[in-house]
Design an enzyme around this catalytic site. Structure first.
Site, PDB file in Angstrom:
ATOM      1  N   ASP A   1      15.322   4.582  32.017  1.00  0.00           N
ATOM      2  CA  ASP A   1      16.174   3.403  31.960  1.00  0.00           C
ATOM      3  C   ASP A   1      17.252   3.506  33.024  1.00  0.00           C
ATOM      4  O   ASP A   1      17.585   4.587  33.496  1.00  0.00           O
ATOM      5  CB  ASP A   1      16.837   3.282  30.581  1.00  0.00           C
ATOM      6  CG  ASP A   1      15.856   2.792  29.524  1.00  0.00           C
ATOM      7  OD1 ASP A   1      14.831   2.210  29.908  1.00  0.00           O
ATOM      8  OD2 ASP A   1      16.126   3.021  28.328  1.00  0.00           O
TER       9      ASP A   1
ATOM     10  N   TYR B   1      14.493  15.598  26.831  1.00  0.00           N
ATOM     11  CA  TYR B   1      15.681  14.753  26.965  1.00  0.00           C
ATOM     12  C   TYR B   1      16.884  15.427  26.343  1.00  0.00           C
ATOM     13  O   TYR B   1      16.745  16.170  25.359  1.00  0.00           O
ATOM     14  CB  TYR B   1      15.489  13.427  26.220  1.00  0.00           C
ATOM     15  CG  TYR B   1      14.480  12.490  26.825  1.00  0.00           C
ATOM     16  CD1 TYR B   1      14.887  11.469  27.685  1.00  0.00           C
ATOM     17  CD2 TYR B   1      13.133  12.594  26.508  1.00  0.00           C
ATOM     18  CE1 TYR B   1      13.966  10.594  28.226  1.00  0.00           C
ATOM     19  CE2 TYR B   1      12.196  11.719  27.053  1.00  0.00           C
ATOM     20  CZ  TYR B   1      12.617  10.724  27.905  1.00  0.00           C
ATOM     21  OH  TYR B   1      11.722   9.855  28.435  1.00  0.00           O
TER      22      TYR B   1
ATOM     23  N   TYR C   1      10.012   6.013  23.526  1.00  0.00           N
ATOM     24  CA  TYR C   1      11.355   5.454  23.742  1.00  0.00           C
ATOM     25  C   TYR C   1      12.356   6.229  22.908  1.00  0.00           C
ATOM     26  O   TYR C   1      12.327   6.170  21.670  1.00  0.00           O
ATOM     27  CB  TYR C   1      11.370   3.976  23.352  1.00  0.00           C
ATOM     28  CG  TYR C   1      10.549   3.083  24.261  1.00  0.00           C
ATOM     29  CD1 TYR C   1      11.073   2.626  25.468  1.00  0.00           C
ATOM     30  CD2 TYR C   1       9.264   2.678  23.902  1.00  0.00           C
ATOM     31  CE1 TYR C   1      10.334   1.798  26.297  1.00  0.00           C
ATOM     32  CE2 TYR C   1       8.516   1.842  24.729  1.00  0.00           C
ATOM     33  CZ  TYR C   1       9.054   1.404  25.922  1.00  0.00           C
ATOM     34  OH  TYR C   1       8.327   0.582  26.736  1.00  0.00           O
TER      35      TYR C   1
END
Ligand SMILES: [Zn+2]
Ligand SMILES: [Zn+2]
Length: 400
Positions: free
Chosen positions: A228, A294, A362
Site C-alpha cells: 500500500d 510484516y 491483506y
C-alpha cells in the site's frame, strides 16, 4: 519430369534462374539459382528458342529481377542504435505471393520453395556481413524487416529486461504511476495538470535514470506484488523487473546505475541485485509464491494474556479473506485463502506485531477483521476493535 514441367512453365512465363530453380527448391540441396541455370541450359540445348533472355524489358514474371538488386536493398540498412544480435525478415507484396501460388497450383509444384524463404535466406546472410552482428533465431536484440520492393527497412527493437529488488523508505509513494482518476492522465485542475495522483512513484524514481541512459522510448514496471502507498518496503526488498522499450543503448553498466539511483533517491527508494534477465522472468515474479514478514503497529496496548492468545492461535492458520472494503471499487470481489505462519509479539512494546504470512494477504484487514470480511482476525480473536496504524514489509522470501 522436372524438365517437362519447366518447359511448360517457361513456355508461358519468363522466369529468372532463381525463380525457375525455386519451383523445385525442396528436391535437392543445390542453390535455386544454380538449379535454375542447369535446367535452363538443358532445355536450351533441346529447344534453342524456347525462352528469351532475361532483360530489363523482359523481367522475371515472379520476382521482377529482385535478385539482381539485393545490393541496393541492403544499402538502406543504417541502424542508429546499439545492438548485438539480430533477426532479419522480408515483406513481400501480396501480388507476388499470389502469382507464386497461381504457378504452384497450375503446375502442381509440391516442392516449390517460396520467394520469401529464399529472400530471407539470401538477404539474411548478407545483412549479417554488412552490419557485423550475430544472427539469432530468437530473443534477438532487433528484428530487421526489409521491404525489398519499397526500398524501406523497418527495425523492431526488443525491450531490455532488468531484474532487481527495491526498498521503499518513505510513506506516501505509490509503486507505479497512478493516473488522475478524474482526467485519466490528460491533465486537469484536480491533479494540477500533471495527469497523476502523486508526484512520484517507485516506478518513476527508478526508471527515469534507466530511460535516460538507454534512450528508451518508454518503460514498464513489473513488481512481485505491491505494498500500500502508506506501507514501507524494508529488509531485502521486493523483486521487480524494469522493462525498457526500444532502447537505443543496451550495453549499460548496471552497477553504476544502481549507485546513481540510490544516490538521487536517498531516503526514498533503494535498489539492489540488478541483473539482465529474459522476458519470462516478468511472469515468473508476478506469479511467484512469496512469503512475507510484516511489522505492524496497532492502536491498542496488548496485555500479556492477549499476546499469548495471538501467538498461540495464529500458527499455520488459514485466513479466509474477501476483497477488502477499501479496494473493492477497483478489484473483483472474491474470497482468497492465505496462511498466517506465525505472529510474534514484542517484549518491549505492547502494540507491535511481527506477522509471517503468504503474499497476497491483506494485513490491515487481518488485524481489524474488515467487518467480518476477513476470518479469523486478530480483532475477532480478542473481541475488540483493533486497527493497524503503521505497517512495514520487512522481508520477502520466495516460497519453495
Ligand atoms: Zn525471378
Ligand atoms: Zn487530472
Amino acid at each position: 519430369m522436372i524438365l517437362k514441367t519447366s518447359k511448360e512453365i517457361l513456355g508461358e512465363f519468363i522466369l529468372c534462374n532463381h525463380c525457375l530453380g525455386r519451383q523445385f527448391g525442396k528436391i535437392s540441396i543445390s542453390t535455386n539459382e544454380r538449379r535454375g541455370e542447369v535446367i535452363r541450359n538443358l532445355l536450351n540445348c533441346l529447344n534453342p528458342d524456347l525462352n528469351p533472355a532475361l532483360s530489363r524489358q523482359n523481367p522475371c514474371f515472379l520476382c521482377d529481377n529482385i535478385f539482381e538488386r539485393t545490393e541496393d536493398i541492403l544499402k538502406n540498412i543504417s541502424p542508429d542504435f546499439e545492438f548485438f544480435t539480430f533477426h532479419a525478415g522480408t515483406k513481400i507484396p501480396e501480388e507476388i505471393i499470389k502469382k507464386e501460388e497461381m504457378i504452384k497450383e497450375k503446375y502442381n509444384l509440391q516442392y516449390q520453395e517460396s520467394i520469401k524463404q529464399e529472400l530471407n535466406r539470401e538477404l539474411g546472410k548478407k545483412v549479417g556481413a554488412i552490419i557485423g552482428k550475430d544472427f539469432k533465431r530468437e530473443k534477438e536484440d532487433v528484428t530487421i524487416l526489409l521491404h525489398p520492393y519499397d526500398s524501406k527497412v523497418e527495425y523492431f527493437i526488443n525491450p531490455l529486461f532488468i531484474y532487481g529488488r527495491y526498498n521503499k523508505l518513505l510513506r506516501g509513494i505509490p509503486q507505479t504511476k497512478w493516473f488522475c482518476t478524474k482526467c485519466k492522465g490528460r491533465g486537469c485542475p484536480k491533479c494540477g495538470h500533471t495527469g497523476k495522483m502523486y508526484d512520484e512513484s517507485v516506478e518513476e524514481l527508478i526508471s527515469k535514470i534507466f530511460l535516460e541512459e538507454t534512450k528508451g522510448a518508454d518503460s514498464s514496471f513489473h513488481g512481485a506484488g505491491r505494498e500500500d502507498i502508506d506501507v514501507l518496503m524494508l529488509g531485502n526488498g521486493r523483486p521487480f523487473v524494469l522493462e525498457i522499450k526500444s532502447p537505443k543503448i543496451r550495453d549499460i553498466d548496471l552497477q553504476k546505475l544502481e549507485l546513481e539511483v540510490n544516490q538521487i533517491n536517498e531516503g526514498k527508494v533503494r535498489i539492489s541485485e540488478l541483473r539482465f534477465v529474459e522476458k519470462e522472468v516478468v511472469e515468473k515474479i508476478k506469479n511467484a509464491n512469496m512469503r512475507k514478514t510484516y511489522l505492524a503497529e496497532i492502536d491498542i496496548c496488548l496485555n500479556e494474556e492477549e499476546k499469548r492468545k495471538i501467538e498461540d492461535y495464529f500458527v499455520d492458520r488459514d485466513i479466509y479473506q474477501e476483497t477488502p472494503n477499501r479496494v473493492i471499487h477497483r478489484r473483483s470481489d472474491k474470497t482468497r485463502i492465505r496462511k498466517v505462519y506465525k505472529v510474534l509479539t514484542s517484549k518491549e512494546n505492547c502494540s507491535s506485531l511481527e506477522i509471517y504470512c503468504d503474499g497476497g494477504l491483506y494485513i490491515k484487514e487481518l488485524i481489524s477483521g474488515d467487518e467480518e470480511r476477513t476470518n479469523p482476525s486478530i480483532a475477532e480473536l480478542l473481541g475488540k476493535n483493533i486497527k493497524c496504524v503503521l505497517l512495514n514489509v520487512i522481508s520477502i522470501e520466495e516460497k519453495v
